[in-house]
Every structure is written in C-alpha cells, then in structure tokens.
Design an enzyme around this catalytic site. Sequence first.
Site, PDB file in Angstrom:
ATOM      1  N   GLY A 155      83.524  40.210  99.962  1.00 18.82           N
ATOM      2  CA  GLY A 155      82.130  41.012 100.499  1.00 18.82           C
ATOM      3  C   GLY A 155      82.028  42.498  99.730  1.00 18.82           C
ATOM      4  O   GLY A 155      83.209  43.249  99.615  1.00 18.82           O
ATOM      5  N   ASN A 194      93.565  46.874  99.024  1.00 18.06           N
ATOM      6  CA  ASN A 194      92.901  47.266  98.370  1.00 18.06           C
ATOM      7  C   ASN A 194      93.813  48.323  97.211  1.00 18.06           C
ATOM      8  O   ASN A 194      93.645  49.621  97.096  1.00 18.06           O
ATOM      9  CB  ASN A 194      91.795  48.224  98.916  1.00 18.06           C
ATOM     10  CG  ASN A 194      90.778  47.531  99.218  1.00 18.06           C
ATOM     11  OD1 ASN A 194      90.446  47.777 100.532  1.00 18.06           O
ATOM     12  ND2 ASN A 194      90.063  46.556  98.735  1.00 18.06           N
ATOM     13  N   ASP A 237      92.692  40.091  94.485  1.00 19.09           N
ATOM     14  CA  ASP A 237      91.130  40.639  94.517  1.00 19.09           C
ATOM     15  C   ASP A 237      90.683  41.460  93.222  1.00 19.09           C
ATOM     16  O   ASP A 237      90.267  40.884  92.290  1.00 19.09           O
ATOM     17  CB  ASP A 237      90.737  41.176  95.748  1.00 19.09           C
ATOM     18  CG  ASP A 237      89.498  42.074  96.014  1.00 19.09           C
ATOM     19  OD1 ASP A 237      88.698  41.888  94.857  1.00 19.09           O
ATOM     20  OD2 ASP A 237      89.022  42.702  96.982  1.00 19.09           O
ATOM     21  N   GLU A 267      95.943  40.535 100.938  1.00 16.90           N
ATOM     22  CA  GLU A 267      95.214  40.897  99.793  1.00 16.90           C
ATOM     23  C   GLU A 267      95.501  42.190  98.939  1.00 16.90           C
ATOM     24  O   GLU A 267      95.559  43.052  99.690  1.00 16.90           O
ATOM     25  CB  GLU A 267      93.712  40.962 100.428  1.00 16.90           C
ATOM     26  CG  GLU A 267      92.594  40.785  99.311  1.00 16.90           C
ATOM     27  CD  GLU A 267      91.182  40.847  99.987  1.00 16.90           C
ATOM     28  OE1 GLU A 267      90.124  41.154  99.048  1.00 16.90           O
ATOM     29  OE2 GLU A 267      91.143  40.702 101.319  1.00 16.90           O
ATOM     30  N   LYS A 318      84.914  37.784  94.177  1.00 18.39           N
ATOM     31  CA  LYS A 318      83.604  38.641  94.496  1.00 18.39           C
ATOM     32  C   LYS A 318      82.739  38.497  93.218  1.00 18.39           C
ATOM     33  O   LYS A 318      83.174  38.956  92.082  1.00 18.39           O
ATOM     34  CB  LYS A 318      83.907  39.932  94.499  1.00 18.39           C
ATOM     35  CG  LYS A 318      84.641  40.106  95.746  1.00 18.39           C
ATOM     36  CD  LYS A 318      84.914  41.728  96.145  1.00 18.39           C
ATOM     37  CE  LYS A 318      85.837  41.866  97.573  1.00 18.39           C
ATOM     38  NZ  LYS A 318      86.485  43.468  97.483  1.00 18.39           N
ATOM     39  N   LYS A 321      89.987  40.300 109.257  1.00 14.31           N
ATOM     40  CA  LYS A 321      90.530  41.109 108.035  1.00 14.31           C
ATOM     41  C   LYS A 321      90.571  42.390 108.509  1.00 14.31           C
ATOM     42  O   LYS A 321      89.624  43.053 108.647  1.00 14.31           O
ATOM     43  CB  LYS A 321      89.756  40.863 106.797  1.00 14.31           C
ATOM     44  CG  LYS A 321      90.548  41.634 105.770  1.00 14.31           C
ATOM     45  CD  LYS A 321      89.896  41.219 104.398  1.00 14.31           C
ATOM     46  CE  LYS A 321      88.890  42.132 104.007  1.00 14.31           C
ATOM     47  NZ  LYS A 321      88.268  41.743 102.618  1.00 14.31           N
ATOM     48  N   LEU A 322      91.895  42.954 108.388  1.00 11.23           N
ATOM     49  CA  LEU A 322      92.314  44.143 108.633  1.00 11.23           C
ATOM     50  C   LEU A 322      92.447  45.187 107.376  1.00 11.23           C
ATOM     51  O   LEU A 322      93.382  44.444 106.620  1.00 11.23           O
ATOM     52  CB  LEU A 322      93.302  44.664 109.644  1.00 11.23           C
ATOM     53  CG  LEU A 322      93.468  43.688 110.919  1.00 11.23           C
ATOM     54  CD1 LEU A 322      94.682  44.194 111.837  1.00 11.23           C
ATOM     55  CD2 LEU A 322      92.258  44.303 111.754  1.00 11.23           C
ATOM     56  N   LYS A 323      91.790  46.240 107.169  1.00 11.79           N
ATOM     57  CA  LYS A 323      92.164  47.133 106.084  1.00 11.79           C
ATOM     58  C   LYS A 323      93.441  47.702 106.297  1.00 11.79           C
ATOM     59  O   LYS A 323      93.659  48.330 107.499  1.00 11.79           O
ATOM     60  CB  LYS A 323      91.148  48.088 105.741  1.00 11.79           C
ATOM     61  CG  LYS A 323      90.077  47.335 105.280  1.00 11.79           C
ATOM     62  CD  LYS A 323      89.872  46.926 103.863  1.00 11.79           C
ATOM     63  CE  LYS A 323      88.384  46.578 103.346  1.00 11.79           C
ATOM     64  NZ  LYS A 323      88.555  46.072 101.775  1.00 11.79           N
ATOM     65  N   SER A 352      85.481  41.867 108.055  1.00 15.73           N
ATOM     66  CA  SER A 352      86.433  43.068 107.486  1.00 15.73           C
ATOM     67  C   SER A 352      86.137  44.130 108.632  1.00 15.73           C
ATOM     68  O   SER A 352      85.162  44.684 108.676  1.00 15.73           O
ATOM     69  CB  SER A 352      85.971  43.163 106.002  1.00 15.73           C
ATOM     70  OG  SER A 352      86.781  44.458 105.576  1.00 15.73           O
ATOM     71  N   ASP A 410      94.171  43.381 103.906  1.00 14.71           N
ATOM     72  CA  ASP A 410      93.646  43.840 102.772  1.00 14.71           C
ATOM     73  C   ASP A 410      94.149  45.412 102.482  1.00 14.71           C
ATOM     74  O   ASP A 410      93.818  46.164 103.145  1.00 14.71           O
ATOM     75  CB  ASP A 410      92.102  43.860 102.732  1.00 14.71           C
ATOM     76  CG  ASP A 410      91.586  44.040 101.505  1.00 14.71           C
ATOM     77  OD1 ASP A 410      92.561  44.007 100.366  1.00 14.71           O
ATOM     78  OD2 ASP A 410      90.343  44.319 101.306  1.00 14.71           O
TER      79      ASP A 410
END
Length: 367
Positions: free
Chosen positions: A290, A190, A238, A213, A262, A161-163, A135, A188
């Site tokens: 994670g 968030n 998620d 995500e 998770k 994985k790119l935020k 990540s 992702d």
Amino acid sequence: MNLTGIELRVIEMPLVAPFRTSFGVETVREAIIVRAVTPDAEGWGECVSMHAPLYSSEYVESSMDVLRRHLIPALAGAGSLDGSKVATVLEPFKGHRMSKAALEMAVLDAELRAAGIPLSRELGAVRAEVDCGVSVGIMDSIPELLDAVDGYLAEGYQRIKLKIEPGWDIEPVRAVRERFGDILLQVDANTAYRRGDARLLAGLDDFDLLLIEQPLDEEDVLGHAQLAEVVKTPICLDESIVSARAAADAIALGACSIVNIKPGRVGGYLEARRIHDVCRANDIPVWCGGMLETGIGRAANLALAALPGFTLPGDTSGSNRYYAQDITDPFTVENGVLPVPTGPGIGVTPHTDALDAVTTRTEWITF
C-alpha cells in the site's frame, strides 16, 4: 476508444495519525487524482508519488510536470486508445512509473466502465474478498506501539507489519511477539540497512516472522541474495521490483523468496499482473503493498489482490486506517477481510463534494 481530455487534481488529505517510516513522518497525504474522459465513460486513476522524493525518485510536482508536458500529450497523439496500449505509448519516456500507472489506471477504468466489466475480472481475480493486513509505523515508544497493535488486532486485521529502522528493530519486534503471541507478523525496513547489518538482521530470526521486507538499498539486489544466505527469515523485495523483468532477475539470483507488488511502483496494474504471473510460475508468493491510497487506489488494489498468486495478507487496510473521511464510500474491514468491488471498472466513484473539499488545484487538458 477516443479520449476527450484528462483532468489532473492535486489533493491533500490529513492522516488520522502521523505515519513514520525510515523516510520520515507523513501527516498529510498529497496525491494526484487523474480523470480520463471519453464520449462513453470517464475513468479514475491515482498517482501514488509522495510529496518529496524519499520513497522513490518521483514526487508530486515531478509527476504533475511529466504528466502535463510529456505523458498526456503522447496519449493525445496516439489516436484511438485502450488501457493495454498506454504502456506502449509511454514507453519512450524513461522512468516515471507512478505517473504512467495513474494514466493507465484512468484509461483502463474508463474502458472497462464503458464495457460494464469489473477490473477484477479483467485482471483474472479468483476471490470475492481479500484478507487484510495493516502497516504500523515507527512509534515514539514500545508501549505506544503495543497499544496500536492491540487496536488493529481488535479491528480484525489478520497480519501486522512493523516498520523498522536501525535502533528500532529487535526490541519492538520482541515486545510485539511476547505480548501478542502467535500472530502473523512481519517487518519492513524500507532500505534502511546495509550489508554490514547482516548479523543484526539475523537476530530477527528468533521471532518467527513471515518476512523481512526490503532491508537493503533498492539497487542492491546482489546484497539481498547474500543476505538471504545468512538470514533464515524469508527476504521480501519491494522497492527493488520495478518490472516483471526485475522480478525474474531477483528470483534467479536468489535475492528474494517473496515479492511485494505495488502497482504504482511498477508502472501499472497490467505490469503488476505480469509480475504476479512471473512469481507464480516460480512458486514465489506475492502480496499487495500500500501507498496510503484513497478509495480510488484501494479499490484497484483489492481487484489485484484477488488474483490467485496473492497468498499473503497485504496492506489493503480499511479507509479508517488512514482517513477520517475518504473521497469514495469507505472500505470497512469485517472479519479480517475486505470485499472486492464488483461494479464496472474499479467499482467505485469519488464523491464530488468530498473530492472538491481536499483538492488544492485542478488542470484540464483537452485532446
């Protein structure tokens, strides 16, 4: 199995580099390490709540409080106990899944160590090694991002994985895809976007991503179902997935076609296995997320990620992704994989000196 007592340790571990998401920037990992002591063995658990209630409503001080005041006394009053009973004993207490997960993990680890059974076998693992992804946090510039991704690919990570967040989405994804070609790539959010951002998120369809995500708020399952009708890239949930029932409901609504599991977020590894089973029955691929875990949580995550339904590389990175020195033997990625621990329980034990060095306070609660 009878518990003698529970030890709680608050630790602070510096990260090798700042890790930025839409929730903020992490430079130090603050966490709680749980040690369950029995006459026959001791087990280890890790609470993944963060310093502040940004990812979820839980945070380190709230976890310490609920563990001390409510959850551990409930276990003390339960008499003979094994890992499978922990969730039932703690069920009357609402929420606090990360705290419950840490207790269950420690009790289950002690039980399995005493019996000589690896956690991977207990959960139903079918693989001896796990494909590794990494990540990558939000960077100050695209050149900095490209350098970071280049380094992780050189280390052998199989998926990037790119935020992302509003203002840091299309262009960094485009840059990574153009620079590195046909790598496994996902993003992702968030929960950083809203329903009105559907057209913007659809712009990510041009980059052949594995998934997007958690683009919307964790409670907006219906919004994710609506978004899935507009965006071609698979939607992965998620934060919205807090239980097997939540997973079943999201799948039934068409809110996701992939699930990130998770264990801390869902209340433990046994509930995580139930979510895996629900998803597998519905042909929904899963992967293991994670939470900046130490070697304790990383070892347990590897055992979970070896189950048959985990068909996508997860965030099971090597220890050096986050820490210059772990509190267990380090996990090192080789040829894009990590081995699943084979020893009893989670298969690793923290080094006393390393654990003491990062401990800021300790509490011992006798049964």
